[in-house]
Design a protein around this motif. Structure first.
Motif, PDB file in Angstrom:
ATOM      1  N   TYR A   1     -29.924  49.744 -40.732  1.00 28.22           N
ATOM      2  CA  TYR A   1     -28.573  50.088 -40.318  1.00 28.22           C
ATOM      3  C   TYR A   1     -28.362  49.691 -38.860  1.00 28.22           C
ATOM      4  O   TYR A   1     -29.263  49.795 -38.036  1.00 28.22           O
ATOM      5  N   LYS A   2     -27.143  49.275 -38.580  1.00 22.42           N
ATOM      6  CA  LYS A   2     -26.734  48.947 -37.224  1.00 22.42           C
ATOM      7  C   LYS A   2     -25.719  49.988 -36.783  1.00 22.42           C
ATOM      8  O   LYS A   2     -24.784  50.301 -37.532  1.00 22.42           O
ATOM      9  N   GLN A   3     -25.914  50.537 -35.601  1.00 20.61           N
ATOM     10  CA  GLN A   3     -24.990  51.553 -35.102  1.00 20.61           C
ATOM     11  C   GLN A   3     -24.510  51.181 -33.713  1.00 20.61           C
ATOM     12  O   GLN A   3     -25.301  51.113 -32.774  1.00 20.61           O
ATOM     13  N   GLU A   4     -23.229  50.962 -33.595  1.00 17.39           N
ATOM     14  CA  GLU A   4     -22.625  50.745 -32.277  1.00 17.39           C
ATOM     15  C   GLU A   4     -22.279  52.102 -31.679  1.00 17.39           C
ATOM     16  O   GLU A   4     -22.140  53.092 -32.388  1.00 17.39           O
ATOM     17  N   LEU A   5     -22.132  52.123 -30.380  1.00 18.30           N
ATOM     18  CA  LEU A   5     -21.969  53.369 -29.646  1.00 18.30           C
ATOM     19  C   LEU A   5     -20.824  54.213 -30.209  1.00 18.30           C
ATOM     20  O   LEU A   5     -19.693  53.745 -30.295  1.00 18.30           O
ATOM     21  N   GLY A   6     -21.146  55.425 -30.620  1.00 20.20           N
ATOM     22  CA  GLY A   6     -20.136  56.356 -31.108  1.00 20.20           C
ATOM     23  C   GLY A   6     -19.599  56.055 -32.487  1.00 20.20           C
ATOM     24  O   GLY A   6     -18.662  56.703 -32.954  1.00 20.20           O
ATOM     25  N   LYS A   7     -20.208  55.060 -33.154  1.00 22.34           N
ATOM     26  CA  LYS A   7     -19.712  54.673 -34.472  1.00 22.34           C
ATOM     27  C   LYS A   7     -20.706  55.091 -35.555  1.00 22.34           C
ATOM     28  O   LYS A   7     -21.808  55.545 -35.270  1.00 22.34           O
ATOM     29  N   ARG A   8     -20.311  54.913 -36.777  1.00 22.16           N
ATOM     30  CA  ARG A   8     -21.191  55.254 -37.885  1.00 22.16           C
ATOM     31  C   ARG A   8     -22.249  54.174 -38.104  1.00 22.16           C
ATOM     32  O   ARG A   8     -22.010  53.018 -37.807  1.00 22.16           O
ATOM     33  N   PRO A   9     -23.413  54.562 -38.630  1.00 21.50           N
ATOM     34  CA  PRO A   9     -24.405  53.546 -39.003  1.00 21.50           C
ATOM     35  C   PRO A   9     -23.854  52.712 -40.159  1.00 21.50           C
ATOM     36  O   PRO A   9     -23.275  53.239 -41.110  1.00 21.50           O
TER      37      PRO A   9
ATOM     38  N   ALA B   1     -26.602  46.604 -30.140  1.00 15.05           N
ATOM     39  CA  ALA B   1     -26.366  47.862 -30.858  1.00 15.05           C
ATOM     40  C   ALA B   1     -27.707  48.575 -30.994  1.00 15.05           C
ATOM     41  O   ALA B   1     -28.737  48.070 -30.533  1.00 15.05           O
ATOM     42  N   VAL B   2     -27.667  49.733 -31.635  1.00 16.52           N
ATOM     43  CA  VAL B   2     -28.919  50.407 -32.001  1.00 16.52           C
ATOM     44  C   VAL B   2     -29.173  50.131 -33.476  1.00 16.52           C
ATOM     45  O   VAL B   2     -28.272  50.257 -34.313  1.00 16.52           O
TER      46      VAL B   2
ATOM     47  N   GLN C   1     -27.735  64.819 -38.736  1.00 20.41           N
ATOM     48  CA  GLN C   1     -27.373  65.223 -37.385  1.00 20.41           C
ATOM     49  C   GLN C   1     -27.899  64.189 -36.399  1.00 20.41           C
ATOM     50  O   GLN C   1     -29.054  63.757 -36.502  1.00 20.41           O
ATOM     51  N   GLN C   2     -27.059  63.797 -35.462  1.00 18.37           N
ATOM     52  CA  GLN C   2     -27.491  62.859 -34.422  1.00 18.37           C
ATOM     53  C   GLN C   2     -27.106  63.417 -33.060  1.00 18.37           C
ATOM     54  O   GLN C   2     -25.939  63.452 -32.698  1.00 18.37           O
ATOM     55  N   SER C   3     -28.109  63.851 -32.312  1.00 16.85           N
ATOM     56  CA  SER C   3     -27.864  64.326 -30.960  1.00 16.85           C
ATOM     57  C   SER C   3     -27.780  63.131 -30.026  1.00 16.85           C
ATOM     58  O   SER C   3     -28.172  62.026 -30.394  1.00 16.85           O
ATOM     59  N   LEU C   4     -27.320  63.368 -28.793  1.00 16.42           N
ATOM     60  CA  LEU C   4     -27.071  62.278 -27.857  1.00 16.42           C
ATOM     61  C   LEU C   4     -28.321  61.424 -27.688  1.00 16.42           C
ATOM     62  O   LEU C   4     -29.394  61.928 -27.368  1.00 16.42           O
ATOM     63  N   ASP C   5     -28.164  60.131 -27.915  1.00 17.52           N
ATOM     64  CA  ASP C   5     -29.266  59.191 -27.747  1.00 17.52           C
ATOM     65  C   ASP C   5     -30.473  59.496 -28.630  1.00 17.52           C
ATOM     66  O   ASP C   5     -31.598  59.138 -28.301  1.00 17.52           O
ATOM     67  N   GLN C   6     -30.235  60.168 -29.719  1.00 17.64           N
ATOM     68  CA  GLN C   6     -31.316  60.509 -30.626  1.00 17.64           C
ATOM     69  C   GLN C   6     -31.140  59.797 -31.957  1.00 17.64           C
ATOM     70  O   GLN C   6     -30.135  59.136 -32.212  1.00 17.64           O
ATOM     71  N   GLY C   7     -32.145  59.947 -32.787  1.00 14.95           N
ATOM     72  CA  GLY C   7     -32.098  59.340 -34.099  1.00 14.95           C
ATOM     73  C   GLY C   7     -31.302  60.178 -35.082  1.00 14.95           C
ATOM     74  O   GLY C   7     -30.614  61.126 -34.717  1.00 14.95           O
ATOM     75  N   LEU C   8     -31.404  59.803 -36.328  1.00 10.67           N
ATOM     76  CA  LEU C   8     -30.664  60.462 -37.402  1.00 10.67           C
ATOM     77  C   LEU C   8     -31.587  61.441 -38.116  1.00 10.67           C
ATOM     78  O   LEU C   8     -32.528  61.049 -38.791  1.00 10.67           O
ATOM     79  N   GLN C   9     -31.271  62.723 -37.930  1.00 11.79           N
ATOM     80  CA  GLN C   9     -32.098  63.763 -38.533  1.00 11.79           C
ATOM     81  C   GLN C   9     -31.466  64.236 -39.831  1.00 11.79           C
ATOM     82  O   GLN C   9     -30.331  64.706 -39.854  1.00 11.79           O
ATOM     83  N   PHE C  10     -32.212  64.127 -40.908  1.00  9.63           N
ATOM     84  CA  PHE C  10     -31.719  64.539 -42.214  1.00  9.63           C
ATOM     85  C   PHE C  10     -31.629  66.059 -42.284  1.00  9.63           C
ATOM     86  O   PHE C  10     -32.572  66.765 -41.920  1.00  9.63           O
TER      87      PHE C  10
END
Lengths: 113, 114
Positions: free
Chosen positions: A36-44, A86-87, B36-45
């Motif tokens: 997945y690609k995620q731009e700042l503040g957007k959805r993956p 992106a991330v 859940q995604q905290s600031l600058d963090q990954g995606l926590q299921f």
């Protein structure tokens, strides 16, 4: 449960060069590996995925390789462009039972013009 | 547009309060996931529902709960909110729970606890 490790956490490449992001997973029962690609503040957003019966998959400038024996998979982006910044998250999913996607910790890719 | 709809898009609330985040999956999708995604963090299921029933659970706090209704929309309830609960909450959906089906994410709900 599944554990996915992703490296590097940050990556900077010159525009036009290639970028490679690597992930390893722990559960040998995992058989689906999306990126997945995620731009700042957007959805993956899903950019490419691969299933365990395939070793490599390409889509234009993006390719993913999978080594089931070593339990690792990689994302390759060629001819990088500024909009690739992106991330990127890798993920793994077990076919049956626990079907959630387990994500890696992400790679912040910066393309330097 | 992924077809997954989340409301509200932004929410600011005080510590100790309770909020409900809502998600409508893509048409035809039976599985709903919350991350859940905290600031600058990954995606926590957090949790997954399939056709109204809980299917998988992640590191979801006891203060959090979710459900999926007969019309397949889902709600995530967050109570006794703490500052650390501030995050972007994503809902995602897929056709079934079977491994290999693409998961599509909604735009997320930004929660700020002050």
């Amino acid at each position: 449960g599944e554990n996915v490790e992703q490296h590097p956490s940050t990556l900077s490449v010159q525009e036009g060069d290639s970028a490679v992001i690597k992930c390893t997973y722990s559960d040998s029962a995992s058989n689906y590996f999306p990126w997945y690609k995620q731009e700042l503040g957007k959805r993956p957003q899903l950019i490419i995925d691969i299933r365990s019966n395939v070793g490599e998959k390409k889509d234009q400038r993006i390719a993913v390789t999978l080594n089931k024996t070593a339990k690792h998979f990689s994302l390759h982006i060629t001819e990088t462009q500024p909009e690739d910044s992106a991330v990127y998250f890798c993920a793994a999913r077990v076919a049956f039972g626990n079907e959630k996607l387990t994500f890696g910790t992400g790679t912040r890719l910066t393309i330097i013009p | 547009d992924s077809g997954v709809t989340q409301t509200p898009k932004h929410l600011i609330t005080a510590t100790g309060q309770r909020v409900t985040l809502r998600c409508s999956p893509r048409s035809g999708d039976l599985s709903v996931y919350w991350y859940q995604q905290s600031l600058d963090q990954g995606l926590q299921f957090l949790i997954q529902y399939y056709n109204g029933e809980e299917r998988a659970k992640g590191n979801i706090l006891e203060r959090f709960s979710a459900q999926q209704f007969p019309d397949l929309h889902s709600e995530l309830n967050l109570s006794s909110l703490e500052l650390g609960d501030s995050a972007l909450y994503f809902c995602a959906s897929s056709v079934t729970g079977v491994g290999g089906n693409t998961i599509y994410f909604g735009e997320g709900s930004w929660l700020t606890v002050v």
